[in-house]
Design an enzyme around this catalytic site. Structure first.
Site, PDB file in Angstrom:
ATOM      1  N   ASP A   1     -39.120   8.409 -16.977  1.00 26.67           N
ATOM      2  CA  ASP A   1     -37.971   9.300 -16.863  1.00 26.67           C
ATOM      3  C   ASP A   1     -37.905  10.195 -18.101  1.00 26.67           C
ATOM      4  OD1 ASP A   1     -35.352   9.969 -15.395  1.00 26.67           O
ATOM      5  OD2 ASP A   1     -34.676   9.612 -17.438  1.00 26.67           O
TER       6      ASP A   1
ATOM      7  N   MET B   1     -38.433  18.889 -24.208  1.00 21.35           N
ATOM      8  CA  MET B   1     -38.243  17.508 -23.781  1.00 21.35           C
ATOM      9  C   MET B   1     -37.651  16.762 -24.973  1.00 21.35           C
ATOM     10  SD  MET B   1     -40.913  14.788 -22.059  1.00 21.35           S
ATOM     11  CE  MET B   1     -42.130  14.854 -23.382  1.00 21.35           C
TER      12      MET B   1
ATOM     13  N   HIS C   1     -28.504   7.898 -17.851  1.00 16.81           N
ATOM     14  CA  HIS C   1     -29.131   9.095 -18.412  1.00 16.81           C
ATOM     15  C   HIS C   1     -29.753   8.836 -19.778  1.00 16.81           C
ATOM     16  CE1 HIS C   1     -28.150  11.746 -15.128  1.00 16.81           C
ATOM     17  NE2 HIS C   1     -26.909  11.338 -15.162  1.00 16.81           N
TER      18      HIS C   1
ATOM     19  N   ASP D   1     -33.057   4.541 -17.410  1.00 13.64           N
ATOM     20  CA  ASP D   1     -33.283   5.110 -16.089  1.00 13.64           C
ATOM     21  C   ASP D   1     -34.695   4.852 -15.584  1.00 13.64           C
ATOM     22  OD1 ASP D   1     -30.696   5.943 -16.274  1.00 13.64           O
ATOM     23  OD2 ASP D   1     -31.138   8.076 -16.445  1.00 13.64           O
TER      24      ASP D   1
END
Length: 205
Positions: free
Chosen positions: A11, A24, A173, A178
């Site tokens: 994730d 990212m 999150h 996740d």
């Protein structure tokens, strides 16, 4: 390459829709099982994991994206890992996890496109060895569900899945949380035979 495949749930949390202009900020990975062509063997997805928070690579970001992850770009600019170091470490972790199972690594995500786009770009951009999953060893859980359920992709959201497929873990999150939650969805999808339906329903009918 090993005769088995080792599935790794991944994730990503990012501050925008695409890599390059945006960053990212974190990603989590969790080993969730192996498959030898006959038998799938699940493992506890919380047992073997990897997590990294990265320095942003640009000044641009989408405020709404930051609101979802709750990550602080200012803190990451100081405390985050350098992208090259983090991606090299992650690639080494993937290769070691696969080697320990005498297997070939396959990335698992839901939905695949967003997470794969960021990870593949970062591995290509910031490491010499590139992606430990090659350019195409990945599995989209949304497509897997749609195929088994015989339903369109547009009706293959988690909200529309049977409750027994979903993990009991909260969707926080946090990328590692996740990834582990997603691994349990994968376990359930592998075991699931699909809903009862008439012979005229589904693909190929």
């Amino acid at each position: 390459m090993g005769k088995r495949e080792a599935y790794i749930s991944v994730d990503v949390e990012a501050d925008g829709p695409i890599p390059g202009p945006y960053s990212m900020l974190s990603f989590g990975m969790s080993v969730c099982g192996t498959f030898d062509g006959v038998e799938f063997r699940p493992v506890d997805p919380a047992e073997t994991t990897f997590y990294a928070e990265l320095k942003p690579i640009s000044d641009d970001y989408v405020p709404e994206a930051l609101g979802i992850s709750g990550l602080d770009r200012g803190r990451l600019a100081v405390e985050g890992r350098e992208p090259g170091e983090a991606m090299s470490a992650a690639a080494g972790w993937v290769r070691a996890a696969a080697a320990s199972a005498d297997a070939t690594a396959v990335l698992v995500a839901y939905p695949l496109g967003f997470d794969w786009m960021f990870l593949y770009w970062y591995w290509t951009r910031f490491t010499e060895t590139g992606s430990p999953f090659g350019h195409s060893r990945h599995l989209d859980l949304k497509s897997m569900y749609a195929t088994k359920a015989g339903t369109p992709i547009s009706r293959s959201t988690k909200r529309q899945m049977p409750s027994e497929l979903l993990s009991d873990r909260p969707h926080t999150h946090n990328a590692l949380d996740d990834a582990v939650e997603q691994a349990e969805l994968f376990h359930n999808l592998v075991r699931w035979a699909g809903p009862p339906r008439r012979p005229s329903e589904g693909f190929g009918e």
